[in-house]
Every structure is written in C-alpha cells, then in structure tokens.
Write a protein that holds these residues in place. Sequence first.
Motif, PDB file in Angstrom:
ATOM      1  N   CYS A 235       0.845  -1.180   0.000  1.00  0.00           N
ATOM      2  CA  CYS A 235       0.000   0.000   0.000  1.00  0.00           C
ATOM      3  C   CYS A 235       0.894   1.248   0.000  1.00  0.00           C
ATOM      4  O   CYS A 235       2.114   1.140   0.164  1.00  0.00           O
TER       5      CYS A 235
ATOM      6  N   ARG B 186      -8.352  -0.893   1.003  1.00  0.00           N
ATOM      7  CA  ARG B 186      -8.259  -0.424   2.379  1.00  0.00           C
ATOM      8  C   ARG B 186      -7.246  -1.283   3.130  1.00  0.00           C
ATOM      9  O   ARG B 186      -7.335  -2.511   3.110  1.00  0.00           O
ATOM     10  N   CYS B 187      -6.280  -0.636   3.757  1.00  0.00           N
ATOM     11  CA  CYS B 187      -5.242  -1.339   4.496  1.00  0.00           C
ATOM     12  C   CYS B 187      -5.558  -1.289   5.986  1.00  0.00           C
ATOM     13  O   CYS B 187      -5.750  -0.205   6.558  1.00  0.00           O
ATOM     14  N   ARG B 188      -5.609  -2.451   6.606  1.00  0.00           N
ATOM     15  CA  ARG B 188      -5.890  -2.529   8.040  1.00  0.00           C
ATOM     16  C   ARG B 188      -4.634  -2.850   8.847  1.00  0.00           C
ATOM     17  O   ARG B 188      -4.719  -3.141  10.034  1.00  0.00           O
TER      18      ARG B 188
ATOM     19  N   HIS C 182      -6.317   2.658   6.822  1.00  0.00           N
ATOM     20  CA  HIS C 182      -6.419   3.746   5.859  1.00  0.00           C
ATOM     21  C   HIS C 182      -6.839   3.209   4.505  1.00  0.00           C
ATOM     22  O   HIS C 182      -6.557   2.069   4.154  1.00  0.00           O
ATOM     23  N   ALA C 183      -7.514   4.061   3.759  1.00  0.00           N
ATOM     24  CA  ALA C 183      -7.952   3.719   2.412  1.00  0.00           C
ATOM     25  C   ALA C 183      -6.933   4.238   1.401  1.00  0.00           C
ATOM     26  O   ALA C 183      -6.199   5.195   1.656  1.00  0.00           O
TER      27      ALA C 183
ATOM     28  N   ARG D  62     -12.278   4.399  -4.568  1.00  0.00           N
ATOM     29  CA  ARG D  62     -13.372   4.038  -3.676  1.00  0.00           C
ATOM     30  C   ARG D  62     -14.171   2.898  -4.300  1.00  0.00           C
ATOM     31  O   ARG D  62     -14.166   2.706  -5.523  1.00  0.00           O
TER      32      ARG D  62
END
Length: 244
Positions: A41, A55-57, A63-64, A68
């Motif tokens: 990312c 989207r990174c968790r 964070h996105a 979208r």
Amino acid sequence: MGVFVVVSGLAALYGVAAGVLLPAAAYRFSVEPGEPWRARCPQGHPLGAPLGPARCRTGPVPHAYGRRALPPALLTGAVCGALGAAAGARPEAVAYVGLAPVLVLLALVDRAVHRLPDPLTLPLAAAACALLGAAALAPGAAGSWRLALLGGAALGGAYLVLHLVNPAGMGFGDVKLALSLGVALGWYGWGVWVTGAFLGLLYGALYGLALVLRGSATRDQGFAFGPFMAAGAFTGVLLGGFGA
C-alpha cells in the motif's frame, strides 16, 4: 418480460458485488509499463487479498488508498444488468455477465496508466472462448461458437495490423484485448461484429477529437483506447442480444 427482469436484476446484483472487489486489484495492476505489480500500500504495508476494497488494516490506523468501492460497483452493476437484460435466460448470459467485471477492471487500469495487463487480457480471451463454447452446447443458445472464434481471430488480427502500422497509437495490449472482444461480438454474427468493432473505433476517435478541440491534447498524444474498445463491444453485444 418477467424472466428478463429477473435475469437483469440478478445480473445487476452480481455486478455490484463484483465491482466492490475491484479497487484492490485496480491498485495492484495500475503501474507503468515495465514496473512490477504493486505489492504494498502507499504506506509500505504488504497488500492483503488481491480482491476487495482498497483499504489497508495493517498498522495503528487503518487507511484507504486507490479507488473508492462505490463507483466501480455502480458501473459494474449497470453493465452486468444491461447484459443480463439483453441476453435474458439464454446460456450465453453466463459468459457475458460473468466476465464483464474483468472488462471493467481492465478499463479502470488502462484509464489510469494506459496499460492492459497480460494476466487479465489473456485469461479473459481464454475464458470467453470456453464459456461461449459451453453455452453453444446448452439448449436455447442464440449464437455460434464457430463465429465467435472467427470473430476473435479477425478482430485480433485487425488490431495487430493497426499496431504494426502505428505502434505508438495502438498498443499491443489493445491487440490482446481485441481477441476477447471479437469473440464476444462474433457470437451474434458478423453484423454485430462489424457494429461493435466500428463503434469502438468511433468512440475513441470522437474522444480524441474532443481532446484536441478542447486543447487538452495534441494530435500525436496518446490516450487509453481500451475503455472505448470495451464500450463499442458492449454496445454491439447489447444490440445482438436484444436482436436475438
């Protein structure tokens, strides 16, 4: 009419669900020619699943990144719904609706970096041949697998000639995309094939002319042609499906 509404609705729901999964893949493949596919990312964390929202968790704050999910989901849902309405309950609907999200993904990547990745274009062509071949064996099919294969070879050959004549204006990725689009168009006959192939060129030419007239580009400046090829084929398939 009721069957067409049901098929179109189910196809649209499938398209929305598939479109939600496209942003992560679009981010991974949207790199300049010659560069490796993205594996991290923007903050450097390893990418997770190849499909899904961008989207990174990983890390303290999720964070996105990238696109979208809503716009691709709505676009893919609309495309699949229209294809479902055109093909109806005929067996070729599975091929057209099932593969449409891959075509949307290719259009997103090409628009972003002017590239049509081989890991998407070549499997798409093979899958189109296989699924329409299976559809031809099922009762109620409205097309011809033989014409589909000939259509793929013909459109791929035509774009290959354009690439050899003007490599800067027509990329080799467009040639490989033309294989699957030609298969999809050829299924419904040469009239649909000609219409879809012509409309793809027309859409692209009109867009290029609009850029020049608006002063946003020069006559020699390239732009992503894959989305217009896909739009022309999409229009042709709709005409063929409704006509059948």
